[in-house]
Design a protein around this motif. Structure first.
Motif, mmCIF file in Angstrom:
data_model
loop_
_atom_site.group_PDB
_atom_site.id
_atom_site.type_symbol
_atom_site.label_atom_id
_atom_site.label_comp_id
_atom_site.label_asym_id
_atom_site.label_seq_id
_atom_site.Cartn_x
_atom_site.Cartn_y
_atom_site.Cartn_z
ATOM 1 N N LEU A 55 0.842 -1.201 0.000
ATOM 2 C CA LEU A 55 0.000 0.000 0.000
ATOM 3 C C LEU A 55 0.877 1.251 0.000
ATOM 4 N N PHE A 56 1.958 1.244 0.777
ATOM 5 C CA PHE A 56 2.876 2.384 0.761
ATOM 6 C C PHE A 56 3.457 2.573 -0.637
ATOM 7 N N ASP A 57 3.863 1.470 -1.269
ATOM 8 C CA ASP A 57 4.405 1.559 -2.633
ATOM 9 C C ASP A 57 3.390 2.160 -3.596
ATOM 10 N N ALA A 58 2.126 1.773 -3.456
ATOM 11 C CA ALA A 58 1.071 2.312 -4.330
ATOM 12 C C ALA A 58 0.894 3.810 -4.089
ATOM 13 N N VAL A 59 0.901 4.218 -2.826
ATOM 14 C CA VAL A 59 0.786 5.641 -2.494
ATOM 15 C C VAL A 59 1.985 6.393 -3.052
ATOM 16 N N GLN A 60 3.180 5.875 -2.805
ATOM 17 C CA GLN A 60 4.409 6.532 -3.258
ATOM 18 C C GLN A 60 4.411 6.676 -4.777
ATOM 19 N N SER A 61 4.020 5.637 -5.467
ATOM 20 C CA SER A 61 3.986 5.674 -6.928
ATOM 21 C C SER A 61 3.018 6.742 -7.426
ATOM 22 N N GLU A 62 1.863 6.813 -6.802
ATOM 23 C CA GLU A 62 0.868 7.812 -7.205
ATOM 24 C C GLU A 62 1.349 9.223 -6.903
ATOM 25 N N VAL A 63 1.958 9.405 -5.753
ATOM 26 C CA VAL A 63 2.445 10.730 -5.358
ATOM 27 C C VAL A 63 3.538 11.199 -6.310
ATOM 28 N N VAL A 64 4.469 10.312 -6.626
ATOM 29 C CA VAL A 64 5.559 10.674 -7.541
ATOM 30 C C VAL A 64 4.984 11.070 -8.895
ATOM 31 N N HIS A 65 4.006 10.309 -9.361
ATOM 32 C CA HIS A 65 3.406 10.610 -10.666
ATOM 33 C C HIS A 65 2.612 11.918 -10.636
ATOM 34 N N ALA A 66 1.826 12.109 -9.596
ATOM 35 C CA ALA A 66 0.932 13.274 -9.525
ATOM 36 C C ALA A 66 1.663 14.570 -9.193
ATOM 37 N N SER A 67 2.762 14.477 -8.481
ATOM 38 C CA SER A 67 3.421 15.694 -8.009
ATOM 39 C C SER A 67 4.812 15.880 -8.602
ATOM 40 N N SER A 68 5.028 15.301 -9.752
ATOM 41 C CA SER A 68 6.363 15.429 -10.322
ATOM 42 C C SER A 68 6.661 16.881 -10.669
ATOM 43 N N VAL A 69 7.870 17.254 -10.373
ATOM 44 C CA VAL A 69 8.360 18.600 -10.653
ATOM 45 C C VAL A 69 9.268 18.477 -11.866
ATOM 46 N N GLU A 70 9.072 19.361 -12.811
ATOM 47 C CA GLU A 70 9.878 19.307 -14.026
ATOM 48 C C GLU A 70 11.364 19.423 -13.686
ATOM 49 N N PHE A 71 12.120 18.415 -14.105
ATOM 50 C CA PHE A 71 13.556 18.396 -13.864
ATOM 51 C C PHE A 71 14.273 18.910 -15.095
ATOM 52 N N ASP A 72 15.238 19.804 -14.887
ATOM 53 C CA ASP A 72 16.043 20.333 -15.978
ATOM 54 C C ASP A 72 17.466 20.478 -15.473
ATOM 55 N N ALA A 73 18.353 19.613 -15.948
ATOM 56 C CA ALA A 73 19.752 19.638 -15.496
ATOM 57 C C ALA A 73 20.449 20.935 -15.870
ATOM 58 N N LEU A 74 19.927 21.651 -16.838
ATOM 59 C CA LEU A 74 20.523 22.919 -17.238
ATOM 60 C C LEU A 74 19.955 24.093 -16.455
ATOM 61 N N ASP A 75 18.931 23.830 -15.656
ATOM 62 C CA ASP A 75 18.339 24.857 -14.791
ATOM 63 C C ASP A 75 18.063 24.254 -13.413
ATOM 64 N N LEU A 76 19.109 23.824 -12.743
ATOM 65 C CA LEU A 76 18.958 23.230 -11.420
ATOM 66 C C LEU A 76 18.433 24.227 -10.385
ATOM 67 N N PRO A 77 18.795 25.513 -10.464
ATOM 68 C CA PRO A 77 18.177 26.467 -9.529
ATOM 69 C C PRO A 77 16.656 26.558 -9.712
ATOM 70 N N GLY A 78 16.200 26.546 -10.950
ATOM 71 C CA GLY A 78 14.761 26.574 -11.218
ATOM 72 C C GLY A 78 14.070 25.312 -10.738
ATOM 73 N N TYR A 79 14.719 24.159 -10.940
ATOM 74 C CA TYR A 79 14.177 22.894 -10.450
ATOM 75 C C TYR A 79 14.040 22.948 -8.931
ATOM 76 N N ALA A 80 15.076 23.427 -8.244
ATOM 77 C CA ALA A 80 15.043 23.518 -6.777
ATOM 78 C C ALA A 80 13.921 24.447 -6.316
#
Length: 172
Positions: A55-80
């Motif tokens: 159940l924790f894995d299911a919650v974690q998977s959903e949270v990661v999918h629903a709340s993903s923050v756009e990652f950009d290695a060329l704009d790490l300050p913006g990602y942070a």
């Protein structure tokens, strides 16, 4: 009609489990309490998810999918800054991530992000003072440093501090 009720029950279980795991972690969470909040039996919760870890894995998977923050290695300050904003708006996400780190030995795979940072380092766009894995961990730690602090009117100042600190960390 019955499948619709199953989906509704699963949704209630996930919502209740999210609140429970954010508050108590994996070890402190209780399936009986989750089931009571979800208005179903504990047996049904076990039937749907097998156990607390699943159940924790299911919650974690959903949270990661629903709340993903756009990652950009060329704009790490913006990602942070985006990560800080998300955790400021939803502190329970930071608590869930903390429980994940505390109670689960295996790290969440961020191989693609690490590789993107490594590539940016090879191109001279991100500092090589730290290994790519360390850069990602440091950026996430900086973005999360106020996650457990009470909401503050200093939000704008804190966000700018996160962005500036990461900028200085990664500048070549």
């Amino acid at each position: 009609m019955p499948s619709r009720d199953r989906e509704r029950t699963r949704r209630r279980l996930l919502d209740a489990a999210f609140v429970e795991f954010a508050a108590y972690g994996i070890a402190g969470a209780r399936m009986e309490r989750i089931a009571r909040i979800a208005r179903c039996s504990a047996g049904l919760a076990y039937t749907y998810y097998g156990g607390k870890d699943e159940l924790f894995d299911a919650v974690q998977s959903e949270v990661v999918h629903a709340s993903s923050v756009e990652f950009d290695a060329l704009d790490l300050p913006g990602y942070a800054a985006r990560l800080y904003d998300l955790q400021h708006q939803h502190p329970e996400l930071a608590r869930l991530a903390t429980w994940q780190r505390l109670e689960r030995r295996g790290a969440v795979s961020r191989a693609a992000d690490v590789e993107a940072i490594r590539s940016a380092q090879e191109r001279g766009l991100v500092s090589t003072r730290f290994a790519a894995e360390q850069v990602l961990q440091l950026v996430q730690a900086i973005a999360s440093m106020w996650a457990s602090a009470p909401s503050s009117s200093d939000h704008v100042v804190r966000r700018q501090t996160v962005e500036d600190a990461v900028r200085r960390l990664v500048e070549p």
